[in-house]
Write an enzyme that holds these catalytic residues in place. Structure first.
Site, short mmCIF file in Angstrom:
data_model
loop_
_atom_site.label_atom_id
_atom_site.label_comp_id
_atom_site.label_asym_id
_atom_site.label_seq_id
_atom_site.Cartn_x
_atom_site.Cartn_y
_atom_site.Cartn_z
N LYS A 124 0.82 -1.22 0.00
CA LYS A 124 0.00 0.00 0.00
C LYS A 124 0.85 1.27 0.00
CE LYS A 124 -1.96 0.50 3.95
NZ LYS A 124 -1.42 1.63 4.72
N ARG A 134 -9.20 5.45 9.84
CA ARG A 134 -9.18 4.15 10.49
C ARG A 134 -10.39 3.93 11.40
NH1 ARG A 134 -6.44 2.24 7.48
NH2 ARG A 134 -4.42 1.21 7.62
N ARG A 192 9.75 -13.45 5.06
CA ARG A 192 10.71 -12.35 5.26
C ARG A 192 11.88 -12.79 6.12
NH1 ARG A 192 7.29 -6.84 5.92
NH2 ARG A 192 6.78 -7.62 7.98
N ARG A 219 12.33 -12.25 11.47
CA ARG A 219 12.21 -11.16 12.44
C ARG A 219 11.23 -11.54 13.54
NH1 ARG A 219 10.84 -5.68 9.42
NH2 ARG A 219 8.87 -6.41 10.24
N ARG A 269 -2.14 -8.92 13.84
CA ARG A 269 -2.15 -7.71 13.00
C ARG A 269 -3.27 -7.76 11.97
NH1 ARG A 269 3.65 -6.94 10.54
NH2 ARG A 269 2.65 -5.23 9.44
#
Ligand SMILES: [Zn+2]
Length: 221
Positions: free
Chosen positions: A21, A97, A131, A163, A174
Site C-alpha cells: 500500500k 481508520r 521475510r 524477524r 495484525r
C-alpha cells in the site's frame, strides 16, 4: 460519475500489511503530482517535533504500542490537507481508520476514489513468514527476493533469520486488527460507490497499472 471538480484526485488507499500500500501510494502520488499523506508518517513527524504540543503524548503511546487517539490524528490530517500542495488532491494512506475519522474527512474533503489493494490473508501470511533479515538490517524475502545463497545475506555475508515481529501469531493479530478496523470502513465506501477493489495478489507493477488504468478510464468519461 462526474469528474469536473477542482480537486479531482482526493484518493484513499486501503490494504492489509504487506499489500504494498505504501509503495503504491507513493507511486500514485508521483504520477499524479500530488502529495502522499501517510498517517503513520505524520505521527512520526509529530513525535520527533519537540515543539508539537502532542509530541510527548504520541511518543509515549507509540512506545507502548497503543493507538494514538482519533482527535490527535484528525487534527494532524486536517492541518496537512489544508496545505497548498493539496490543491489537486492527495493520496491518503493509513487514514481514516475509525468512523469519526471518516466523519471528519466528509467535512473537509470530497473523496473521489477509494482503492482497496486486496490481498488474501493466506498470501499476507506467506509473504510475511518469508521475510528474512540479517544482523545489519538487510531485508530478504524467500518468496519474492531470496538471497543467492540459502540462509546467507548477499550484501554482508551474515546469517539471515526471521524477524521477531513476523511470527505467525503476531501476523494473525495484525490481520485481525486490520480487518476489525478497516472492513467496516471499506463497506461504508462501497455503499457510497467509491470503492475500487484491486487484485493485490499480483506483482507490484501490475497492481499499479490497474490503479492508473482505472483513474484514466474515469477521467476520460
Ligand atoms: Zn546483510
Amino acid at each position: 460519475m462526474m469528474k469536473k471538480n477542482s480537486k479531482p484526485f482526493e484518493i484513499i488507499l486501503f490494504g492489509p500489511p504487506v499489500s504494498g500500500k505504501g509503495t503504491q501510494a507513493k507511486l500514485l502520488a508521483t504520477v499524479l503530482n500530488i502529495p502522499h499523506i501517510s498517517a503513520g508518517h505524520l505521527l512520526r513527524l509529530a513525535e520527533e517535533d519537540k515543539s508539537n504540543p502532542y509530541h510527548k503524548q504520541i511518543s509515549d503511546l507509540i512506545d507502548n504500542g497503543q493507538l494514538v487517539p482519533s482527535e490527535i490524528v484528525n487534527q494532524m490530517v486536517k492541518k496537512r490537507l489544508a496545505k497548498t500542495d493539496c490543491v489537486k488532491g492527495y493520496v491518503l494512506d493509513g487514514y481514516p481508520r475509525t468512523f469519526d475519522q471518516v466523519a471528519v474527512l466528509e467535512q473537509i474533503a470530497g473523496i473521489d476514489y477509494v482503492f482497496l489493494i486486496d490481498v488474501s490473508d493466506k498470501i499476507v501470511k506467506a509473504r510475511i513468514t518469508g521475510r528474512r533479515i540479517c544482523q545489519n538490517n538487510h531485508q530478504w524475502n524467500l518468496q519474492s527476493s531470496p538471497p543467492r545463497v540459502r540462509g546467507i545475506c548477499d550484501i554482508c555475508g551474515g546469517k539471515i533469520s526471521i524477524r521477531k515481529d513476523d511470527s505467525l501469531d503476531k501476523i494473525k493479530k495484525r490481520l485481525k486488527i486490520y480487518h476489525e478496523h478497516v472492513n467496516p470502513i471499506i463497506k461504508y465506501y462501497k455503499k457510497q460507490k467509491k470503492l475500487i477493489t484491486i487484485n493485490g495478489d499480483q506483482h507490484i507493477e501490475d497492481v499499479f497499472q490497474d490503479i492508473v488504468k482505472y483513474i484514466i478510464g474515469e477521467i476520460r468519461k
